[in-house]
Design an enzyme around this catalytic site. Structure first.
Site, mmCIF file in Angstrom:
data_model
loop_
_atom_site.group_PDB
_atom_site.id
_atom_site.type_symbol
_atom_site.label_atom_id
_atom_site.label_comp_id
_atom_site.label_asym_id
_atom_site.label_seq_id
_atom_site.Cartn_x
_atom_site.Cartn_y
_atom_site.Cartn_z
ATOM 1 N N HIS A 1 0.816 -1.124 -0.376
ATOM 2 C CA HIS A 1 0.586 -0.479 -0.073
ATOM 3 C C HIS A 1 0.907 1.145 0.310
ATOM 4 O O HIS A 1 0.374 2.592 -0.160
ATOM 5 C CB HIS A 1 -0.516 -0.132 1.211
ATOM 6 C CG HIS A 1 -2.291 0.590 1.259
ATOM 7 N ND1 HIS A 1 -2.335 1.804 2.278
ATOM 8 C CD2 HIS A 1 -3.049 1.127 0.848
ATOM 9 C CE1 HIS A 1 -3.525 2.802 1.610
ATOM 10 N NE2 HIS A 1 -3.767 2.256 1.019
ATOM 11 N N TYR B 1 -8.964 13.910 -4.601
ATOM 12 C CA TYR B 1 -8.621 13.646 -3.244
ATOM 13 C C TYR B 1 -7.453 14.073 -2.858
ATOM 14 O O TYR B 1 -6.535 15.004 -3.663
ATOM 15 C CB TYR B 1 -7.767 12.053 -3.253
ATOM 16 C CG TYR B 1 -8.569 11.407 -3.894
ATOM 17 C CD1 TYR B 1 -10.374 10.916 -4.455
ATOM 18 C CD2 TYR B 1 -8.151 9.585 -3.699
ATOM 19 C CE1 TYR B 1 -10.484 9.822 -4.404
ATOM 20 C CE2 TYR B 1 -9.124 8.268 -3.646
ATOM 21 C CZ TYR B 1 -10.568 8.512 -3.951
ATOM 22 O OH TYR B 1 -10.669 7.778 -4.160
#
Length: 728
Positions: free
Chosen positions: A473, A507
């Site tokens: 991640h 974002y």
């Protein structure tokens, strides 16, 4: 850059990170003034539902542009889909497998079934609120703006002719009507596929069947077609018909020989968790691909059906999908509200949307020929979308094209379908060493990531799938370059968000570009961990999960506690998507009891209970939901007056700290850390427009608006527009 007008946050970073110490021993906390029977922690699933409620409030808020409100409503539906098919499905599976004891004491002593019963009440109330928002607020407002979603009966002759032409040429060839009988079993309804159920009675009479009973018919609405069909109308008027309503108008022709007694649209949500036997898998890529096929036909966990459906249709469907009555959701409007997102793109009314915005571009200093020249003199900090993501793409593309760059390494978690990074990496592989670590199991992006992996391998890129059992991640890119002075240096990008130019426009995320040897060397060690599972003795100054991040975070919190006890400056401001890790929360409680002032900016789930005397009276939690999805993770510590700031890919959740490879990095340049503390965190702490404050009882209330209205995101847009030098 103009000085930010937002109040400064109380913590930050300057200079090098202090040496890590062993976590301090736990000390006994003051007696908490917790109400009897209340847990120290909020339930994560109920906390998530409260987050989605905050998104729904944006759809209800008439101060937002109308089409943005429609978009927010669609987002709540998309969010809820994922929650049902992952979280609710997992809870149901635990119950079915016979686990009927509370997994943790912080679950309030409730069994999985009791937790599910509570959650179902919240879910049904939320769905009712969604449709009230659509029917009572958005539909009337759309009609007032000459935007109409019509039924078949409401269509004019011209519109009906247009709709029929579209149906005959585009829709009918894709339809496969099915009647359910002994020779035609119930069709396999795919996950979240919109369908139409029909109650049919045969018109045929015979001696053997003088009075035939009813049968069920099913038609699947084609996924390849838009759910809203645009219709011709007067100038300035936007008319649509829902695709399933158009199909319903023609069902008599599809089921000739039957009388259509009733009909209703429905949709089934299935368990979408991937269950991989990773330790037995020789080829993870093939295992993921096989499980993706299984996901489409997982066990049903929810049935959505129009509220006008007859009880007989509902019961037949419920029985077929083996659902309890509480798993049936009646919809007073279109099934699958997420498809209303198409309305946003179909209606060309810019005044009903947020004003267009593009982040400012980074400009090189006059003496710098490229980003590598720039990075040899200073770090570059970018706050997306207020700073254009194009700078990150330029960094990777210029490395790919630069013959002085010898090798490139990068992680990919989610990326866009037309990403320029893909082209850069494949072209770079023709002349230099290129390594990419792809996370196949980025939820709901698995199929596209499989395609990426194969295409990159075909181009000569070294593709790795990370460490078995851990999701990759972290957001890292590392370039090795032989510079004009003959020195070989490393250059890195570290970020909080995905390498995705599409989501980077809405974002909020942080990017750091640097050539600092201590950071780039540590990044090299992370890549060796990912490709060879070779653990380094130290990753400092990076905090790396699952190896060092959790203990380092606890040590940073404990250090603030010790500063407070010694009468030195202490404080924490932490911004993240979710806060669920119990050890981190307990450390924050202990720091609060020592007098540390703690401000938490947590967009979504938060298990910490703030503002309780003797437990968390010095902790404040706020959530900001607005135009942009708050995705950046920023952690600021006062550190006795020698502030430190970190950014990274990890939330404070068990999965991020122990089940993923994550990287949290220091921002050590004094000017850049000051920007994060003042311009960024200071703005979010001053927000009184989009901020909601978490209360000790678990509810969220709007921040007091007893001063001039201040929106952090609007403020950051203003700074970006004022500071740019390039025309947009």
């Amino acid at each position: 850059m103009p000085e930010s007008k937002a109040p400064a946050a109380k913590s930050g970073s300057a200079g090098k990170p202090a040496a890590r110490k062993a976590p301090a021993k736990k000390t006994s906390a003051k007696k908490s003034a917790m109400p009897p029977g209340q847990s120290l922690f909020f339930d994560r699933d109920e906390s998530w539902m409260l987050f989605n409620q905050r998104v729904l409030e944006e759809a209800q808020d008439a101060r937002n542009p109308l089409l943005e409100r429609v978009k927010f409503l669609a987002i709540t539906a998309s969010n809820l889909d994922e929650f049902i098919e992952i979280r609710v499905a997992s809870l149901l599976q635990r119950i079915e497998e016979g686990f009927n004891e509370p997994r943790r004491l912080d679950e309030g002593g409730l069994t999985p079934q009791q937790r599910l019963d509570r959650l179902n009440l919240v879910l049904h109330d939320f769905v009712d609120a969604q449709y009230q928002c659509w029917n009572q607020k958005l539909l009337p407002a759309l009609e007032a703006e000459n935007i109409h979603i019509l039924t078949w009966q409401e269509l004019s002759g011209r519109a009906r002719a247009h709709a029929l032409s579209f149906y005959e040429t585009e829709v009918d060839p894709l339809l496969t009507p099915v009647t359910i009988d002994p020779s035609h079993p119930f069709p396999r309804v795919l996950n979240k596929a919109l369908c139409i159920a029909l109650l049919l009675r045969s018109k045929r009479r015979s001696a053997s069947v003088p009075r035939p009973g009813t049968v069920l018919g099913v038609v699947t609405v084609p996924r390849a077609l838009p759910r809203l069909v645009p219709l011709p109308g007067a100038h300035g008027r936007f008319d649509f018909i829902m695709l399933h309503k158009l199909i319903e108008s023609q069902v008599e022709a599809m089921f000739r020989g039957y009388e259509v007694l009733s009909q209703a649209a429905f949709r089934v949500t299935r368990n979408s968790n991937l269950y991989l036997q990773e330790e037995e898998s020789r080829n993870l890529l093939e295992s993921v691909r096989a499980e993706l096929h299984n996901r489409r036909k997982g066990d049903a966990v929810r049935l959505e059906i129009e509220s006008a459906a007859t009880p007989e249709i509902v019961e037949r469907l419920r029985t077929n999908f083996e659902l309890d009555p509480v798993q049936v959701f009646s919809t007073d409007g279109p099934v699958n509200l997420s498809r209303l997102m198409h309305l946003y793109g179909e209606v060309a009314r810019p005044e009903l949307k947020y004003p267009g915005f593009h982040g400012r571009h980074y400009h090189l200093a006059p003496k710098s020929a490229n980003l590598f020249d720039e990075l040899r003199t200073k770090d570059i900090l970018l706050h997306h979308p207020f700073d254009s993501y194009r700078t990150v793409e330029d960094f990777i593309e210029s490395a790919a094209a630069d013959p002085a760059v010898l090798s490139m390494k990068q992680t990919l978690y989610r990326t866009s379908a037309d990403s320029p990074l893909f082209t850069a990496l494949t072209e770079a592989a023709q002349s230099k060493e290129v390594t990419v670590v792809i996370e196949l199991m980025a939820r709901f992006d698995e199929a596209s990531n499989i395609r990426w992996a194969r295409d990159l391998e075909d181009a000569g890129v070294g593709v790795f799938l990370g460490i078995l059992g851990l999701k990759t991640h972290c957001k890292l890119a590392l370039m090795v370059r032989r510079d004009p002075d003959g020195v070989t240096r490393r250059y890195a990008h570290l970020g909080t968000g995905n390498y995705n130019s599409v989501t980077a426009r809405f974002y909020t995320d942080i990017s750091l570009l640097t050539a600092r040897p201590e950071i780039t060397s540590a990044a090299q060690s992370v890549f060796r961990y990912l490709t060879a599972e070779s653990e380094s003795e130290a990753y400092a100054p990076l905090l790396v999960a699952p190896l060092t991040l959790a203990p380092d975070l606890l040590q940073l919190i404990a250090r603030e506690r010790e500063h407070a006890k010694a009468g030195e400056p202490a404080g924490i401001v932490a911004k993240m998507n979710a806060l669920l890790d119990r050890a981190s929360i307990e450390a924050l409680y202990a720091a609060s009891n020592a007098g540390v002032e703690i401000d938490l900016i947590v967009r979504g789930m938060c298990s910490l209970r703030p503002g309780v005397k003797g437990l968390s009276e010095h902790i404040r939690v706020r959530s900001i939901v607005g135009r942009f999805l708050e995705h950046s993770r920023i952690f600021s510590f006062v550190n006795g007056g020698r502030p430190e700031v970190f950014c990274g890919s990890a939330d404070w959740m068990p999965r991020n700290l122990f089940e993923r490879c994550e990287v949290v990095f220091p921002v050590v340049d004094p000017a850049l850390s000051e920007r994060l503390r003042n311009e960024v965190l200071g703005a979010y702490l001053a927000d009184n427009t989009k901020a909601r404050l978490l209360q000790p009882d678990g509810q969220y209330v709007r921040a007091p608006n007893d001063s001039p209205a201040f929106s952090a995101q609007d403020h950051l847009i203003e700074i970006s527009l004022a500071d740019r030098h390039d025309p947009q």
